[in-house]
Scaffold this motif. Structure first.
Motif, mmCIF file in Angstrom:
data_model
loop_
_atom_site.group_PDB
_atom_site.id
_atom_site.type_symbol
_atom_site.label_atom_id
_atom_site.label_comp_id
_atom_site.label_asym_id
_atom_site.label_seq_id
_atom_site.Cartn_x
_atom_site.Cartn_y
_atom_site.Cartn_z
ATOM 1 N N TRP A 26 0.813 -1.184 0.016
ATOM 2 C CA TRP A 26 -0.127 0.071 -0.082
ATOM 3 C C TRP A 26 0.935 1.136 -0.101
ATOM 4 O O TRP A 26 0.352 2.401 -0.619
ATOM 5 N N GLN A 27 1.840 1.133 0.728
ATOM 6 C CA GLN A 27 2.726 2.446 0.917
ATOM 7 C C GLN A 27 3.739 2.728 -0.050
ATOM 8 O O GLN A 27 4.138 3.936 -0.207
ATOM 9 N N SER A 31 1.177 3.299 -3.739
ATOM 10 C CA SER A 31 1.026 4.448 -3.105
ATOM 11 C C SER A 31 0.544 5.781 -4.093
ATOM 12 O O SER A 31 -0.626 6.400 -3.961
ATOM 13 N N MET A 35 -2.910 7.831 -4.287
ATOM 14 C CA MET A 35 -2.700 9.191 -3.918
ATOM 15 C C MET A 35 -3.607 9.851 -4.978
ATOM 16 O O MET A 35 -4.197 10.941 -4.750
ATOM 17 N N ARG A 42 -5.815 14.191 -0.138
ATOM 18 C CA ARG A 42 -4.546 14.361 0.260
ATOM 19 C C ARG A 42 -3.422 15.249 -0.833
ATOM 20 O O ARG A 42 -2.831 16.295 -0.290
ATOM 21 N N ARG A 46 -2.064 18.736 0.189
ATOM 22 C CA ARG A 46 -0.641 18.918 0.217
ATOM 23 C C ARG A 46 -0.306 20.178 -0.682
ATOM 24 O O ARG A 46 0.343 20.936 -0.403
ATOM 25 N N ARG A 122 11.647 21.390 4.131
ATOM 26 C CA ARG A 122 11.135 21.069 5.516
ATOM 27 C C ARG A 122 12.233 21.194 6.796
ATOM 28 O O ARG A 122 12.102 21.724 7.656
ATOM 29 N N LEU B 296 -2.453 5.115 4.359
ATOM 30 C CA LEU B 296 -1.201 4.521 4.140
ATOM 31 C C LEU B 296 -0.381 5.093 2.863
ATOM 32 O O LEU B 296 0.703 5.213 2.974
ATOM 33 N N SER B 297 -1.315 5.357 1.931
ATOM 34 C CA SER B 297 -0.646 5.625 0.598
ATOM 35 C C SER B 297 0.021 7.113 0.823
ATOM 36 O O SER B 297 0.967 7.539 0.144
ATOM 37 N N GLY B 298 -0.443 8.155 1.658
ATOM 38 C CA GLY B 298 0.033 9.250 2.038
ATOM 39 C C GLY B 298 1.273 9.208 2.636
ATOM 40 O O GLY B 298 1.915 10.279 2.667
ATOM 41 N N GLY B 299 1.624 8.294 3.153
ATOM 42 C CA GLY B 299 2.832 7.853 4.039
ATOM 43 C C GLY B 299 4.236 7.707 3.194
ATOM 44 O O GLY B 299 5.136 8.122 3.264
ATOM 45 N N GLY B 300 3.932 6.792 2.067
ATOM 46 C CA GLY B 300 4.858 6.421 1.228
ATOM 47 C C GLY B 300 6.215 5.759 2.129
ATOM 48 O O GLY B 300 5.839 5.121 3.339
ATOM 49 N N LEU B 301 7.110 5.694 1.482
ATOM 50 C CA LEU B 301 8.245 5.005 2.075
ATOM 51 C C LEU B 301 8.699 6.085 3.496
ATOM 52 O O LEU B 301 9.181 5.350 4.613
ATOM 53 N N LEU B 302 8.976 7.148 3.610
ATOM 54 C CA LEU B 302 9.310 7.884 4.585
ATOM 55 C C LEU B 302 8.314 8.857 5.308
ATOM 56 O O LEU B 302 8.676 9.368 6.444
ATOM 57 N N ALA B 304 4.667 11.124 5.805
ATOM 58 C CA ALA B 304 4.427 12.604 5.435
ATOM 59 C C ALA B 304 4.932 13.660 6.299
ATOM 60 O O ALA B 304 5.064 14.843 6.271
ATOM 61 N N ALA B 327 1.319 5.122 10.426
ATOM 62 C CA ALA B 327 1.871 4.738 9.034
ATOM 63 C C ALA B 327 2.106 5.809 8.006
ATOM 64 O O ALA B 327 2.808 6.000 7.004
ATOM 65 N N GLU B 328 0.714 6.865 8.284
ATOM 66 C CA GLU B 328 0.795 7.887 7.357
ATOM 67 C C GLU B 328 2.135 8.933 7.742
ATOM 68 O O GLU B 328 2.783 9.433 6.793
ATOM 69 N N GLY B 331 5.481 6.732 7.774
ATOM 70 C CA GLY B 331 5.936 5.994 6.360
ATOM 71 C C GLY B 331 6.217 4.546 6.693
ATOM 72 O O GLY B 331 5.793 4.154 7.870
ATOM 73 N N LEU B 332 6.474 3.919 5.627
ATOM 74 C CA LEU B 332 6.778 2.408 5.661
ATOM 75 C C LEU B 332 7.879 2.317 6.645
ATOM 76 O O LEU B 332 7.492 1.450 7.555
ATOM 77 N N ALA B 335 6.300 2.773 10.262
ATOM 78 C CA ALA B 335 5.438 1.724 10.807
ATOM 79 C C ALA B 335 6.125 0.457 10.694
ATOM 80 O O ALA B 335 5.640 -0.253 11.832
#
Lengths: 468, 425
Positions: A26-27, A31, A35, A42, A46, A122, B296-302, B304, B327-328, B331-332, B335
């Motif tokens: 999912w991530q 993703s 999205m 989102r 964003r 950031r 979950l998708s909003g989190g991605g790897l690293l 938000a 997880a958001e 990130g992965l 999580a």
């Protein structure tokens, strides 16, 4: 017992491993797809945090910029109604239209693989910004054109003939893109269709301005002998169909130049028929009719014939002076004028000149690109000379006099089923070394020479002032 | 193995300091992202983390031997949980802080228990109490949480979710019960696959439990707790070395019950169908799981970033679905790190079970660890759409007093067992 504990522990660790597998699916794998799911808010959220990039004219003057007001982004326009159809609008409810839509990927700053940039921003607590777009537009010319059209329905397109750069693109009536959400219903109801971008989407019969095309067709196909003259008795017949001059006025004996200057329907209908339907259609296509011209904004195809119709002699005769079934966009007429001005070479028209990152890095640059040699150089030069005479010997001489430069032009007064004729004017200047080509249409305003020509003059004047 | 014994001996201050720093840092990050700040909020993690330090100090002073890893791991989860709550639902922070302090007190008090076998002496009483609590909820409960399911009972101004406590009572009961009957369970009156009348006596409790679970499933739609209870039961049967026939009967009975429930009760069927295809009804039935997947998708790897996600849109994100927010925002990688922390807690728990000195302690430590690990599996499995989404809390991270306090009780019991016997070497 302890063996069982170990086995149970391993079972759980394995199950957690599967959880991580699902998480990865999912991530990472899904993703992007999730999205972009229309129900996922989102991206919009964003995007709200990234300051949308600005749109600037050719000199770097701001046309549209985003500012934060109480934490919310507002789009601020230098002259909202003058640029509305050019830049379009951004609305969460009604979408992104015009250049705002076309350039969204750049302006929003939401391009992919920018996570590193995002991370830097950031860390240093910088406001994240989208990329800036620089247009070919000259904002002063644009505003002058809009002012000249104020209170009317119509459009102005100004091009640079040698490059195809769009200097001004105006449609009236207009609206305030900053108020799009509040005004939406009223704009939708408005019978004058203020949301329609007439410059690229409006279709009008071109009227006599199309005679320059017939002229080019005649010259290209050598259907006119040198020094040949035509007799205009105020009307001429093609089988069952008779062409009439407006008010039945006879022009008498005219040569080609004179015929163009006095805008003789009889002569041009005869020329079109002489050229023949195939050659006539071919030349119109060279100028871009019946074909798709790629442009930075959506554009309707100008066409010679209605869908499913065939070219008969009577329709061909009418086409010769821009009536019949021809419909064109103002952009198409500006392209024709610019092509003649540019010795027959048609340039790809474009609006977006450059995209720059907030740091000033150039992400994309467009260069002038020739499309084709639409007519031979000789033909274009002859047409140019005759169009110059249209001004110097014709009805718009006085109007153009204040410019202090020789202008080549053609008027048009297009009959249409919706009331008074549309006023047309296509022009380029200076005639010997053109730097600007303009097409003006004013709906149901009467004679082109009286209504549309002053608009074109203002646009040329504004551009001359810019370029010195 | 000096280092190992040193590790086992005292408190590991460096680990706890790490957890405290991460927890406070995470909270501070969220605080910085807030536009409307509530300065008193900073007191919550400060007091909470100070509580952990105080408990650790107390245990050291009282020379109560305990596993050195469990408290820091729990502190890390609690710290992250508070930071996430501050973003997704700041209005519950105060209550969560009170629950946290009560939980720490519970833990400290539990640690005074020198011998968990003292508890198993009252195993039938405790189990009856558990059953009574469950029946009370089933027949007189009031709605709790977003799903309008009757999970709680009200005592004065306080709302209490008994099932969180009941799972611990169940473990205590089973540890005592199974330790007594191990021989029969393992070898049977006649051995092998045949069941004798003697076996029936031991199958009795299993059937009672099965009935309760089915009631939970049907009356409460509380699939999560039903799954958890039955899972704990099966796992402890397995730990006690029960013959395969018991496990097979157990699994079959549960599967049969679940299948019947699916066929007979529309709400169970709906829940199952949503799991298979939540996209068919994004706005209503599938809303929660779809929003969870969006998170979950909003989190991605690293991720938000802490305080940056849009997870507050997920229904029940502050309770059951807090993992979606984690997880958001983290990130992965974040999580996975949280799952690793839970896995480490499970590892320590099972390690404690392995080293415990007698059957009761082994079974209890194993059961308690399973209760925790399985609960994580059930809720995270639902969040990532591995299993149907069923409402149980994520231990130490979700908002909820009953959940937090009972999990501290659980950890307290594990600590007691870990300190029962010095390492035999």
């Amino acid at each position: 017992m302890k063996q069982n504990i170990v086995k149970l522990a391993i079972l759980f660790f394995a199950a957690y491993g599967v959880l991580v597998g699902f998480l990865t699916y999912w991530q990472v794998a899904k993703s992007d797809a999730l999205m972009e799911h229309p129900r996922n808010r989102r991206l919009a959220l964003r995007e709200r945090r990234i300051q949308r990039g600005g749109i600037y004219d050719r000199h770097g003057q701001p046309i549209a910029q985003s500012q934060f007001v109480n934490g919310e982004q507002r789009r601020v326009y230098t002259d909202p109604p003058a640029v509305a159809h050019l830049v379009g609008y951004v609305s969460e409810r009604y979408g992104r239209v015009g250049l705002e839509g076309r350039l969204d990927r750049y302006l929003s700053g939401m391009s992919r693989d920018e996570w590193l940039l995002e991370l830097q921003d950031r860390i240093f607590n910088r406001q994240r910004r989208g990329n800036d777009a620089f247009l070919t537009i000259d904002l002063n010319v644009q505003r002058r054109a809009a002012a000249a059209l104020a209170g009317r329905r119509g459009a102005v397109v100004a091009l640079q003939p040698q490059t195809g750069e769009v200097l001004a693109l105006v449609s009236a009536p207009s609206y305030d893109p900053a108020q799009i959400n509040a005004m939406w219903d009223a704009l939708q109801r408005d019978r004058r269709t203020p949301l329609l971008n007439r410059a690229t989407l409006g279709l009008y019969p071109p009227g006599s301005t199309f005679k320059v095309v017939t002229l080019c067709a005649a010259l290209e196909n050598n259907v006119v002998k040198p020094d040949e003259t035509f007799r205009c008795l105020g009307a001429t017949g093609f089988g069952a169909y008779t062409v009439h001059e407006p008010n039945g006025r006879a022009h008498g004996r005219v040569n080609l130049t004179k015929a163009l200057v006095v805008s003789c329907n009889v002569t041009f209908s005869q020329l079109a028929v002489r050229v023949g339907q195939v050659n006539f259609q071919n030349l119109a296509r060279e100028f871009g009719l019946d074909g798709n011209i790629a442009f930075d904004l959506p554009m309707t195809t100008s066409s010679l014939l209605r869908q499913g119709s065939t070219m008969t002699t009577s329709i061909l005769a009418q086409s010769g002076f821009g009536q019949g079934e021809i419909v064109v966009t103002p952009m198409q007429m500006a392209l024709i004028a610019a092509t003649i001005a540019n010795d027959g070479v048609m340039m790809q028209p474009y609006l977006i000149k450059q995209i720059r990152s907030p740091e000033g890095e150039i992400l994309m640059t467009r260069l002038p690109q020739p499309l084709r040699q639409a007519v031979q150089v000789g033909t274009a030069r002859e047409a140019k000379a005759m169009m110059t005479r249209v001004v110097s010997d014709g009805t718009t001489r006085r109007i153009m006099a204040s410019l202090g430069v020789r202008v080549a032009a053609k008027t048009g007064t297009a009959q249409n089923p919706h009331g008074k004729p549309h006023a047309w004017y296509i022009a380029f200047a200076p005639a010997d070394k053109p730097t600007i080509a303009v097409a003006v249409v004013v709906e149901n305003a009467g004679a082109g020479s009286a209504v549309a020509a002053p608009v074109a003059r203002d646009v040329i004047a504004a551009w001359r002032k810019e370029t010195g | 193995m000096r280092s190992a014994s040193a590790l086992r001996q005292g408190s590991d201050w460096s680990l706890l300091s790490c957890a405290v720093v991460i927890g406070l840092g995470a909270f501070a990050l969220v605080h910085l992202t807030r536009t409307t700040s509530w300065d008193n909020a900073l007191l919550v993690p400060l007091v909470g983390m100070a509580g952990f330090v105080a408990v650790e100090l107390y245990l050291t002073r009282r020379k109560i031997h305990h596993d050195p890893l469990l408290l820091p791991l729990v502190a890390l989860l609690v710290g992250l949980g508070l930071a996430l709550l501050y973003h997704v639902k700041p209005q519950v922070l105060g209550q969560q802080a009170i629950s946290l302090l009560l939980g720490l007190v519970t833990l400290a008090a539990t640690c005074h228990l020198r011998d968990v076998r003292a508890l198993t002496r009252y195993k039938y009483t405790l189990m009856l109490l558990g059953i009574a609590l469950l029946l009370l909820v089933i027949f007189a409960g009031h709605p709790l949480g977003a799903r309008e399911v009757r999970l709680g009972i009200r005592v004065g101004a306080f709302s209490f979710q008994p099932s969180e406590l009941v799972r611990i009572l169940l473990v205590i009961f089973l540890a005592g019960f199974l330790a007594e009957k191990r021989e029969v369970l393992a070898y049977g009156a006649r051995g092998g696959w045949q069941l004798s009348r003697a076996d029936m006596r031991y199958l009795g409790p299993m059937m009672v439990l099965w009935g309760l679970v089915m009631l939970l499933l049907i009356r409460q739609q509380d699939l999560g707790m039903a799954l958890l209870f039955f899972g704990i039961f099966l796992a402890m049967l397995y730990l006690a070395g029960a013959r395969a026939v018991y496990l097979i009967i157990g699994i079959t009975a549960f599967a049969l019950g679940a299948y019947l429930a699916y066929r007979l009760f529309p709400h169970v069927r709906t829940r199952f169908d949503i799991w298979l295809n939540p996209w068919a009804d994004i706005d209503n039935k599938g809303y929660q799981i779809v929003q969870s997947l969006f998170a979950l998708s909003g989190g991605g790897l690293l991720g938000a970033g802490l305080g940056q996600g849009g997870a507050h849109r997920v229904p029940a994100v502050h309770t059951d679905l807090i993992f979606a927010a984690a997880a958001e925002e983290l990130g992965l990688l974040g999580a996975t790190a949280i799952l690793l922390v839970f896995a480490l807690i499970a590892y320590r728990g099972y390690r404690i079970a392995c080293r415990a000195r007698d059957d009761v302690s082994v079974l209890m430590a194993g059961g308690l660890t399973t209760a925790l690990a399985l609960q994580v599996l059930i809720i995270v499995g639902g969040v990532v759409k591995m299993t149907p989404l069923t409402g149980v809390t994520l231990p130490f991270m979700s908002y909820g007093g009953s959940s937090l306090i009972s999990n501290f009780l659980l950890i307290g019991l594990l600590l007691v067992i870990s300190g029962e016997s010095p390492m035999r070497r």
